[in-house]
Design a protein around this motif. Structure first.
Motif, PDB file in Angstrom:
ATOM      1  N   LEU A 209      -8.054   4.077  -5.192  1.00 12.41           N
ATOM      2  CA  LEU A 209      -7.196   3.359  -6.139  1.00 12.41           C
ATOM      3  C   LEU A 209      -5.750   3.664  -5.784  1.00 12.41           C
ATOM      4  O   LEU A 209      -5.251   4.765  -6.020  1.00 12.41           O
ATOM      5  CB  LEU A 209      -7.491   3.779  -7.579  1.00 12.41           C
ATOM      6  CG  LEU A 209      -6.655   3.068  -8.656  1.00 12.41           C
ATOM      7  CD1 LEU A 209      -6.899   1.566  -8.635  1.00 12.41           C
ATOM      8  CD2 LEU A 209      -6.945   3.633 -10.043  1.00 12.41           C
ATOM      9  N   GLN A 210      -5.072   2.680  -5.225  1.00 13.69           N
ATOM     10  CA  GLN A 210      -3.685   2.832  -4.788  1.00 13.69           C
ATOM     11  C   GLN A 210      -2.746   2.087  -5.741  1.00 13.69           C
ATOM     12  O   GLN A 210      -3.125   1.083  -6.331  1.00 13.69           O
ATOM     13  CB  GLN A 210      -3.506   2.283  -3.373  1.00 13.69           C
ATOM     14  CG  GLN A 210      -4.422   2.910  -2.340  1.00 13.69           C
ATOM     15  CD  GLN A 210      -4.186   2.334  -0.953  1.00 13.69           C
ATOM     16  OE1 GLN A 210      -3.049   2.136  -0.520  1.00 13.69           O
ATOM     17  NE2 GLN A 210      -5.276   2.070  -0.231  1.00 13.69           N
ATOM     18  N   ILE A 211      -1.528   2.585  -5.859  1.00 13.38           N
ATOM     19  CA  ILE A 211      -0.534   1.936  -6.705  1.00 13.38           C
ATOM     20  C   ILE A 211       0.446   1.135  -5.843  1.00 13.38           C
ATOM     21  O   ILE A 211       0.858   1.591  -4.766  1.00 13.38           O
ATOM     22  CB  ILE A 211       0.225   2.965  -7.569  1.00 13.38           C
ATOM     23  CG1 ILE A 211       1.177   2.256  -8.540  1.00 13.38           C
ATOM     24  CG2 ILE A 211       0.973   3.971  -6.699  1.00 13.38           C
ATOM     25  CD1 ILE A 211       1.809   3.193  -9.560  1.00 13.38           C
ATOM     26  N   THR A 212       0.770  -0.076  -6.285  1.00  9.94           N
ATOM     27  CA  THR A 212       1.745  -0.920  -5.592  1.00  9.94           C
ATOM     28  C   THR A 212       2.595  -1.649  -6.628  1.00  9.94           C
ATOM     29  O   THR A 212       2.272  -1.666  -7.822  1.00  9.94           O
ATOM     30  CB  THR A 212       1.075  -1.945  -4.662  1.00  9.94           C
ATOM     31  OG1 THR A 212       0.218  -2.809  -5.442  1.00  9.94           O
ATOM     32  CG2 THR A 212       0.248  -1.263  -3.571  1.00  9.94           C
ATOM     33  N   PHE A 213       3.684  -2.290  -6.140  1.00 11.70           N
ATOM     34  CA  PHE A 213       4.597  -3.000  -7.032  1.00 11.70           C
ATOM     35  C   PHE A 213       4.889  -4.388  -6.476  1.00 11.70           C
ATOM     36  O   PHE A 213       5.126  -4.555  -5.284  1.00 11.70           O
ATOM     37  CB  PHE A 213       5.895  -2.203  -7.206  1.00 11.70           C
ATOM     38  CG  PHE A 213       5.674  -0.878  -7.871  1.00 11.70           C
ATOM     39  CD1 PHE A 213       5.677  -0.759  -9.249  1.00 11.70           C
ATOM     40  CD2 PHE A 213       5.429   0.257  -7.111  1.00 11.70           C
ATOM     41  CE1 PHE A 213       5.452   0.464  -9.863  1.00 11.70           C
ATOM     42  CE2 PHE A 213       5.203   1.492  -7.708  1.00 11.70           C
ATOM     43  CZ  PHE A 213       5.209   1.594  -9.093  1.00 11.70           C
ATOM     44  N   GLN A 214       4.901  -5.375  -7.348  1.00 10.32           N
ATOM     45  CA  GLN A 214       5.027  -6.769  -6.959  1.00 10.32           C
ATOM     46  C   GLN A 214       6.256  -7.427  -7.577  1.00 10.32           C
ATOM     47  O   GLN A 214       7.006  -6.804  -8.315  1.00 10.32           O
ATOM     48  CB  GLN A 214       3.781  -7.541  -7.403  1.00 10.32           C
ATOM     49  CG  GLN A 214       3.609  -7.589  -8.924  1.00 10.32           C
ATOM     50  CD  GLN A 214       2.367  -8.330  -9.354  1.00 10.32           C
ATOM     51  OE1 GLN A 214       1.291  -7.762  -9.394  1.00 10.32           O
ATOM     52  NE2 GLN A 214       2.537  -9.610  -9.689  1.00 10.32           N
ATOM     53  N   SER A 215       6.439  -8.718  -7.256  1.00  9.73           N
ATOM     54  CA  SER A 215       7.414  -9.602  -7.919  1.00  9.73           C
ATOM     55  C   SER A 215       8.865  -9.199  -7.713  1.00  9.73           C
ATOM     56  O   SER A 215       9.694  -9.406  -8.598  1.00  9.73           O
ATOM     57  CB  SER A 215       7.117  -9.691  -9.426  1.00  9.73           C
ATOM     58  OG  SER A 215       5.785 -10.031  -9.673  1.00  9.73           O
ATOM     59  N   ARG A 216       9.194  -8.637  -6.548  1.00  7.70           N
ATOM     60  CA  ARG A 216      10.597  -8.282  -6.318  1.00  7.70           C
ATOM     61  C   ARG A 216      11.449  -9.541  -6.172  1.00  7.70           C
ATOM     62  O   ARG A 216      10.964 -10.591  -5.766  1.00  7.70           O
ATOM     63  CB  ARG A 216      10.738  -7.367  -5.102  1.00  7.70           C
ATOM     64  CG  ARG A 216      10.324  -7.954  -3.769  1.00  7.70           C
ATOM     65  CD  ARG A 216      10.315  -6.865  -2.705  1.00  7.70           C
ATOM     66  NE  ARG A 216      10.010  -7.386  -1.382  1.00  7.70           N
ATOM     67  CZ  ARG A 216       8.779  -7.636  -0.954  1.00  7.70           C
ATOM     68  NH1 ARG A 216       7.740  -7.426  -1.748  1.00  7.70           N
ATOM     69  NH2 ARG A 216       8.599  -8.101   0.274  1.00  7.70           N
ATOM     70  N   PHE A 217      12.713  -9.378  -6.507  1.00 10.53           N
ATOM     71  CA  PHE A 217      13.629 -10.522  -6.550  1.00 10.53           C
ATOM     72  C   PHE A 217      15.008 -10.060  -6.108  1.00 10.53           C
ATOM     73  O   PHE A 217      15.482  -9.011  -6.528  1.00 10.53           O
ATOM     74  CB  PHE A 217      13.676 -11.086  -7.974  1.00 10.53           C
ATOM     75  CG  PHE A 217      14.736 -12.132  -8.191  1.00 10.53           C
ATOM     76  CD1 PHE A 217      14.531 -13.441  -7.787  1.00 10.53           C
ATOM     77  CD2 PHE A 217      15.940 -11.806  -8.809  1.00 10.53           C
ATOM     78  CE1 PHE A 217      15.497 -14.418  -7.989  1.00 10.53           C
ATOM     79  CE2 PHE A 217      16.918 -12.766  -9.026  1.00 10.53           C
ATOM     80  CZ  PHE A 217      16.699 -14.079  -8.615  1.00 10.53           C
ATOM     81  N   GLY A 218      15.663 -10.821  -5.261  1.00 11.64           N
ATOM     82  CA  GLY A 218      17.012 -10.480  -4.834  1.00 11.64           C
ATOM     83  C   GLY A 218      17.039  -9.561  -3.632  1.00 11.64           C
ATOM     84  O   GLY A 218      15.994  -9.174  -3.100  1.00 11.64           O
TER      85      GLY A 218
END
Length: 304
Positions: A209-218
């Motif tokens: 189970l890995q953590i990631t981050f989405q929806s970057r902008f700019g």
């Protein structure tokens, strides 16, 4: 979109710098792109977004679950941006005689760009009221036991439907700029704790189970690792089966249905992956409603 991207909590750049970009570039191009994406996930039967459909259902079901508290407890819902607005629903509740209102920002992990914007809007509404109702705000519930249990159950239920279990599962949270975290926003820490508790509940390690981050902008750096880059990397490394869930979203929406179930799946398959599974949000399923009911009953303590 203009209301959302004009919120100083969401975009913290100087107004002198940001507004010309927003009005001259972003709002002239982004609506077309977003419109095309929304068409992919639109609830055509009700002619509305899935987020609106699910949020209304959550409100209706929560009212039923709390029916034992009597007719004095009223459950209503609002959207932070768009309609029904927070201001309009606060006014409506006040007109019904509600003098004690529990506000539930539907963000398990606190961020100034999400939870705080709801609080800001609530208190802006109060500024215009001579006779203000008493307000309580539901605190973040990123480490709530029922929430973690429900996430684990939703994962197990979805994976039990598959012929083969994924080699890894990504817990993809909506990102925020790294600079926000550097200024003291607790969001990153809340996401990490949710993921750690979920690993412990499932008996998995940080590879499973890995953590990631989405929806970057700019143009600036956001919280990492990025979801899309991680999906691509795993596929290129030869991984054939992955699953992705979105623990920070209470209801499926554009960012989960189009960006993850759609775009991320395409990225994985384009780079050699074979089986991509999107695990739905808790939504208005029994596991999701158990979380909302548990938190609300706890926060109503002393009022009912």
């Amino acid at each position: 979109m203009s209301q959302f991207l004009s919120d100083r909590r969401v975009i913290e750049w100087s107004r002198l710098f940001w507004q010309p970009i927003l009005q001259g570039i972003v709002l002239s191009k982004r609506p077309q792109k977003s419109g095309a994406a929304y068409r992919e996930i639109w609830n055509n039967e009700l002619d509305e977004s899935p987020l609106r459909t699910i949020t209304r259902s959550q409100s209706d079901k929560l009212a039923g679950l709390l029916s034992d508290l009597g007719d004095d407890v009223v459950v209503d819902w609002a959207m932070r941006y768009g309609n029904p607005s927070i201001v309009s629903r606060l006014d409506a509740l006040k007109e019904k005689g509600c003098d004690r209102i529990l506000v539930f920002p539907l963000y398990p992990q606190y961020s100034a760009s999400t939870t705080a914007t709801v609080n800001d809007e609530v208190f802006r509404a109060l500024l215009k009221m001579r006779w203000q109702p008493t307000i309580r705000i539901v605190p973040p519930y990123h480490d709530d036991e029922t929430y973690i249990d429900s996430l684990a159950a939703s994962i197990k239920n979805k994976l039990s439907e598959l012929e083969e279990e994924p080699e890894t599962v990504l817990a993809s949270f909506h990102g925020i700029p790294q600079s926000y975290f550097d200024k003291g926003d607790p969001y990153y820490c809340h996401c990490q704790k949710t993921t750690r508790l979920l690993r412990e509940k499932l008996g998995w390690d940080d590879k499973k189970l890995q953590i990631t981050f989405q929806s970057r902008f700019g143009p600036e750096e956001w919280l990492q690792p990025y979801t899309d880059k991680t999906v691509e990397k795993l596929a290129k490394e030869g991984m054939k089966r992955i699953a992705v869930l979105n623990p920070g979203f209470v209801a499926d929406c554009l960012e989960t249905l189009e960006e993850i179930a759609g775009e991320a799946a395409e990225i994985f398959e384009e780079h050699g992956g074979e089986h991509f599974t999107h695990i739905p949000c808790l939504n208005d399923a029994p596991e999701g409603m158990a979380v909302l009911e548990s938190v609300v009953r706890r926060e109503l303590s002393g009022w009912t």
